[in-house]
Design a protein around this motif. Structure first.
Motif, PDB file in Angstrom:
ATOM      1  N   SER A  35       0.427  -1.237   0.027  1.00 35.87           N
ATOM      2  CA  SER A  35      -0.078   0.029  -0.407  1.00 35.87           C
ATOM      3  C   SER A  35       0.757   1.849  -0.040  1.00 35.87           C
ATOM      4  O   SER A  35       1.910   1.226   0.624  1.00 35.87           O
ATOM      5  CB  SER A  35      -0.648  -0.017   1.031  1.00 35.87           C
ATOM      6  OG  SER A  35      -0.591  -0.299   2.453  1.00 35.87           O
ATOM      7  N   TRP A  36       0.048   2.313  -0.482  1.00 36.02           N
ATOM      8  CA  TRP A  36       0.894   3.929  -0.677  1.00 36.02           C
ATOM      9  C   TRP A  36       0.957   4.436   0.311  1.00 36.02           C
ATOM     10  O   TRP A  36      -0.401   4.276   0.327  1.00 36.02           O
ATOM     11  CB  TRP A  36       0.711   4.732  -2.061  1.00 36.02           C
ATOM     12  CG  TRP A  36       2.090   3.419  -3.361  1.00 36.02           C
ATOM     13  CD1 TRP A  36       0.761   2.088  -3.986  1.00 36.02           C
ATOM     14  CD2 TRP A  36       2.403   3.717  -3.811  1.00 36.02           C
ATOM     15  NE1 TRP A  36       1.383   2.039  -5.115  1.00 36.02           N
ATOM     16  CE2 TRP A  36       3.122   2.262  -4.816  1.00 36.02           C
ATOM     17  CE3 TRP A  36       3.666   4.871  -3.627  1.00 36.02           C
ATOM     18  CZ2 TRP A  36       4.045   2.613  -5.356  1.00 36.02           C
ATOM     19  CZ3 TRP A  36       4.743   4.598  -3.898  1.00 36.02           C
ATOM     20  CH2 TRP A  36       5.425   3.737  -5.852  1.00 36.02           C
ATOM     21  N   SER A  37       1.496   5.391   0.786  1.00 36.88           N
ATOM     22  CA  SER A  37       0.465   6.217   1.979  1.00 36.88           C
ATOM     23  C   SER A  37       0.523   8.102   1.240  1.00 36.88           C
ATOM     24  O   SER A  37       1.879   8.396  -0.239  1.00 36.88           O
ATOM     25  CB  SER A  37       1.602   6.850   3.307  1.00 36.88           C
ATOM     26  OG  SER A  37       1.457   5.938   3.880  1.00 36.88           O
ATOM     27  N   ALA A  38      -0.365   8.754   1.062  1.00 40.43           N
ATOM     28  CA  ALA A  38      -0.156  10.167   0.507  1.00 40.43           C
ATOM     29  C   ALA A  38       0.144  10.315   0.857  1.00 40.43           C
ATOM     30  O   ALA A  38      -0.827  11.078   2.584  1.00 40.43           O
ATOM     31  CB  ALA A  38      -1.375  10.444  -0.295  1.00 40.43           C
ATOM     32  N   SER A  39       0.938  12.186   0.865  1.00 41.15           N
ATOM     33  CA  SER A  39       0.980  13.373   1.021  1.00 41.15           C
ATOM     34  C   SER A  39      -0.354  14.041   1.057  1.00 41.15           C
ATOM     35  O   SER A  39      -0.772  13.640   0.344  1.00 41.15           O
ATOM     36  CB  SER A  39       2.219  14.505   0.339  1.00 41.15           C
ATOM     37  OG  SER A  39       1.686  14.523  -0.570  1.00 41.15           O
ATOM     38  N   ALA A  40      -0.244  15.315   1.653  1.00 42.90           N
ATOM     39  CA  ALA A  40      -1.130  16.059   1.193  1.00 42.90           C
ATOM     40  C   ALA A  40      -1.269  17.120  -0.095  1.00 42.90           C
ATOM     41  O   ALA A  40      -0.001  17.323  -0.017  1.00 42.90           O
ATOM     42  CB  ALA A  40      -1.409  17.627   2.167  1.00 42.90           C
TER      43      ALA A  40
END
Length: 1003
Positions: free
Chosen positions: A364-369
């Motif tokens: 899974s990927w984390s996302a920045s603002a």
């Protein structure tokens, strides 16, 4: 068959020639004549060949030149070139100037029919006149003048480099011979295509398959052929590109219309550009637009000549970039970083841009603002939730109305430790439980490893996760939070330096790599505490694990390597250590080496090596190369070699110190340390021994010296009388946590004793060389146990050392049978986990009949089906024991039988009731690998009642006398047989067929 002469437009891909077009055709061959040869077969090598051959008969001298313009990469060992062979037999004496897909050209030859092939890179290095024994060349020349044969290579057909020169001392070819163009795919069941141009000095008129190829080869010859090629695309943007091609030759035509066809990769339909007319060879280009961002495109050049014939080039490809891209990562510390990206909106009025990031091997990927942009340009974002000492992937993302989310290609970066990254010698942690630590050889033990080295965690036992970790271009420590079997699907090649595989970090029972090999084309690396079982369920022959040539500082420590189909663990280069390993059961007559003596090779230490150290290893049940030392320098200290025809083979320039080794169950007809060529190196051999003593130790032709010519500083050898116990306790991936096959191998070696009249050599001994992995239980399917690791911020080496100690120490006595009375198996565990073979035909149930306790083993299929245990039960019957087993006939299976002395599923004894008689059989694997069933005894007729419980009582004498009684429930003898045979003296226990089996015990 006779080659077809046909006019057609042939294709040629960009970069496949490697020279300028004007040099393409030379000599007496017609311009634009292409010979296409397709060949299968497992190789042109070893003692016999399998390939397709396009040839003519020649008498006396010849001088053949050809341009091998294309060779399909069906295997890294696929071969094309020029060959002269004495006959068309598969094992014929021959010389070949070979070329492989990497563009390496070398000279190889088989000195006599049926002998092993050697080359300027392996076994015949002294003939080579170039560094490494090969050159980069696609132009090839083979010339015979009298008894001398010379091989040359060139990149342009003008400037030639001599690779080597053979005389009658190396190979004495007859005057009459066959000269031609060979092709082998080195991939059984697959055809390899090779194209030859500018052939001169030869006019082939015949072609045929030679040896076992499975798929038939072919030849086609095209004359007067125009040629069109693709060249690299340029000016590639997210929506456009410039395509380039070349009309290489018009053939017999006066002009041609040239254009391009292109499509998204995988699409069915092509889009065509406008055409232009060329009346002479030359380049052409076209601009294409309207492409999709971040998409792979295929394209090809097309020529239609004035006669209406069409030529289509090979397909090339390019990829359009994304409209958003990741540009850099800055300010990286242990838990934070700044990401920089850019976007080209291409008419999009506004878009939201952000970054997505994840640790390597996490799904899974984390996302920045996100932020909104209204014009093309740069953007950036800080993140602060990273983990120290990890590799990360980051990509830029763009969302806009009317389009799917677009992401860039990812960029990798690594976070440092919170510590200062340094590590003192005092922090090295515990040394190996073995006498031999990896540092005792010549290699540096990962000098790059410190407390900042990024860690890659393998969390699932998959090829994808392991390959991802190994592919990283940068130093990396690879650890495991899972156990299990990893299907290599043919193999993994490692091409980036500075990696450390720490298999000791995996939970029990560790990591086993299956169905392929691990191929190391990298320097400064450590492979530790893993198992690799290659087998022949792969597309081509190869090692279980090995290195490419000219590698440096490579360490194999506590590695189990098995079931190789070329060699099993082999290495080339400088400063290499092989310590505490098990190298076993190289396949003999596998799918890739059938007939004759097969192959079954342990380890090849390749020519030109320097400073190899082999310490504390077990080579077991490999026909040959245990190990084979080609020209170079090495130490071979305190190893055990078992069940071999050849142990150490020395080449002409082998220089080695061979100290304190044990040679067990070898062929008494030859020495353990032999000279494969006229030996001119230096061998120091001391404190070695053979069991049985009848085997000579050192060949008379070995040039022996009185002191070690090479020795690592600080290495201390054990005395020979300690070596067997030490190796049995310390060899293999996880000595304190051995899996079934490792336990079986060590048990076999530890318990073997020669008997009078059954010395190794000739047909007197039933060797344990196997042809296929399924004979001894097939590929293991290890449980996938998981746990979380706490990666240290400092003390990395100590942390690794502590994990090593956990899998190296503990109970190591399981290789040794206990003596005296005791239960072999009463089946009260309720499962078949201790057994291998046809377990699907049996169940452990509470259904009647049951002799003792609650459970017994039942045959539920009614068919002959061998199951056996070799290593997991408390003890096993062996010669000298009296043992018993309760049996019964059932409605499903009326046979009552047991099997014992099981060395493999083709080597054992079994006794059964059959047609109202007791029959006693010996099963052995003969020279051609077909199990031979020999009836040793048969009783008079007996009466057996279905459902009644009987008992076999076996008195197994050490002198070969075997007496077997079948007793009823009252202890009365229902029947008996006896025989004298000492083929099998120990081994596993099981049954080949029985209605019920229970209460197996030594009396």
């Amino acid at each position: 068959m006779t080659p077809n002469r046909r006019a057609f437009l042939r294709t040629l891909g960009a970069g496949s020639i490697g020279i300028t077009v004007p040099a393409l055709f030379s000599g007496s061959a017609a311009a634009a004549t292409i010979v296409t040869v397709q060949g299968g077969g497992y190789d042109i090598w070893s003692t016999e060949d399998a390939f397709h051959f396009y040839y003519q008969e020649v008498s006396g001298d010849f001088d053949v030149v050809v341009h091998n313009s294309f060779l399909e990469d069906t295997s890294s060992y696929a071969k094309a070139g020029i060959m002269v062979r004495e006959t068309l037999d598969a094992d014929a004496r021959n010389v070949m100037l070979r070329r492989v897909p990497s563009n390496d050209a070398a000279l190889q030859w088989r000195p006599d029919a049926g002998e092993d092939t050697v080359s300027t890179t392996a076994g015949g290095e002294e003939i080579g006149e170039v560094s490494g024994g090969n050159v980069q060349a696609d132009w090839l020349r083979l010339r015979r003048q009298g008894d001398a044969i010379e091989a040359f290579g060139s990149t342009d057909g003008n400037d030639w480099t001599r690779i080597g020169r053979l005389t009658a001392d190396e190979i004495d070819l007859s005057t009459d011979a066959y000269v031609g163009l060979p092709v082998t795919s080195h991939n059984v069941g697959t055809l390899c295509t090779a194209e030859y141009r500018a052939l001169s000095g030869l006019s082939p008129d015949s072609n045929r398959d030679i040896g076992p190829v499975e798929v038939a080869g072919s030849v086609s010859v095209a004359e007067g052929v125009p040629v069109v090629s693709t060249e690299s695309a340029t000016d590639v943007t997210a929506t456009s590109a410039a395509l380039h091609g070349s009309l290489e030759d018009l053939g017999d035509a006066s002009s041609a219309d040239v254009s391009f066809e292109y499509r998204e990769a995988g699409a069915d339909e092509w889009t065509a550009t406008d055409a232009e007319t060329l009346s002479a060879p030359g380049s052409f280009s076209r601009e294409v637009s309207g492409l999709s961002p971040q998409q792979e495109y295929e394209y090809r050049a097309v020529a239609v000549d004035a006669d209406g014939d069409e030529a289509v080039s090979t397909t090339a490809s390019f990829e359009t970039p994304s409209i958003v891209r990741i540009e850099s990562v800055t300010g990286v510390d242990a838990d934070s970083a700044t990401f920089h990206g850019a976007a080209d909106l291409h008419g999009i009025s506004s878009a939201e841009v952000s970054f997505q990031y994840r640790e390597l091997n996490v799904d899974s990927w984390s996302a920045s603002a996100a932020e909104t942009i209204t014009s093309s340009g740069s953007f950036e974002r800080d993140v602060s939730d990273l983990t120290s000492r990890r590799y990360y992937e980051v990509r830029a993302a763009l969302d806009a109305d009317g389009i799917d989310t677009v992401t860039s290609d990812p960029l990798r970066f690594a976070t440092p430790s919170h510590a200062d990254g340094g590590e003192s010698e005092a922090a090295a942690g515990p040394s190996s439980a073995s006498r031999f630590d990896p540092a005792d050889g010549f290699a540096d033990v990962a000098s790059w490893l410190d407390d900042d080295t990024p860690v890659i965690v393998v969390r699932e036992p998959t090829r994808e996760q392991l390959a991802t970790a190994l592919s990283v271009d940068g130093e990396r420590l690879i650890v495991f939070e899972t156990s299990g079997s990893i299907d290599l699907e043919g193999g993994i090649g490692v091409h980036n330096d500075e990696f450390y595989i720490a298999g000791q970090t995996a939970p029990s029972p560790g990591i086993t790599l299956v169905r392929g090999g691990l191929f190391i084309d990298a320097d400064d690396c450590v492979i530790q505490h893993i198992r690799i079982r290659r087998g022949d369920d792969t597309s081509s022959a190869g090692d279980a694990v090995g290195t490419e040539r000219n590698r440096r500082n490579v360490i194999f420590d506590h590695v189990t390597a098995a079931w190789g189909t070329d060699e099993t663990l082999s290495a080339y280069g400088e400063n290499v250590t092989i310590s505490n390993c098990i190298v076993s059961e190289a396949l003999r007559n596998s799918d890739f080496h059938q007939g004759g003596n097969g192959h079954s090779a342990g380890s090849l230490i390749g020519s030109g090596y320097e400073n190899f150290a082999m310490m504390g290893n077990l080579w077991a049940s490999n026909l040959t190369r245990n190990p084979r030392l080609q020209s170079g320098t090495s130490v071979v200290v305190n190893n055990v070699s078992y069940d071999f025809r050849n142990a150490i083979g020395c080449s002409s320039e082998t220089t080695a110190s061979i100290v304190g080794n044990a040679y067990i169950r070898g062929d008494v007809n030859g020495p353990a340390i032999s000279d494969m060529d006229t030996h001119e190196g230096e061998i120091y051999a001391a404190d070695n021994y053979a069991r049985p003593e009848e085997q000579p130790l050192v060949a008379d032709g070995i040039n022996r010296v009185n002191s070690p010519p090479v020795w690592p500083e600080g290495l201390e050898a054990l005395s020979a009388d300690e070596v067997e116990e030490h190796v049995f306790e310390n060899a293999g991936a996880r000595p304190a946590n051995r899996t079934y096959h490792d336990r079986r191998i060590v048990r076999n070696v530890a318990n073997w004793e020669p008997t009078e009249g059954n010395l190794p050599g000739g047909s007197g001994l039933d060797h344990a060389w196997i042809d296929h992995e399924e004979i001894i239980g097939d590929y293991p399917e290890l449980p996938e146990n998981t746990r979380s690791l706490s990666i240290p911020e400092s003390g990395t080496r100590a942390w690794l050392g502590s994990w090593s100690r956990r899998v190296e120490t503990g109970s190591t006595g399981d290789y040794e049978d206990e003596d005296g009375p005791g239960v072999v198996d009463d089946f009260e565990d309720g499962d078949l986990s201790e057994y291998v073979g046809a377990t699907g035909h049996y169940e452990i149930t509470t259904d009647e009949p049951v002799a003792t306790g609650e459970y017994s083993l039942k045959n539920v299929s009614g068919s002959d089906a061998l199951v056996s245990s070799h290593a997991d039960l408390p003890r096993y019957p062996r010669a000298g024991d009296r043992f018993a087993a309760k049996v019964a006939a059932t409605e499903t299976t009326s046979v009552m039988g047991i099997a014992f002395g099981i060395e493999s599923h083709e080597n054992f004894y079994f006794v059964r009731t059959w047609n109202d008689r007791i029959q006693f059989y010996r099963v052995t694997e003969d020279e051609w690998s077909t199990p031979e069933y020999t009836k040793l005894a048969e009783s008079d007729p007996i009466d057996v009642e279905i459902g009644d419980i009987y008992e076999y009582v076996v008195d197994w004498g050490t002198d070969g006398a075997i007496e077997i009684e079948l007793q009823d429930a009252d202890g009365e003898t229902a029947g008996s047989v006896s025989a004298t045979d000492s083929t099998h003296l120990y081994g596993g226990f099981g049954t080949r067929r029985t209605g019920m089996l229970d209460d197996v015990r030594i009396l």
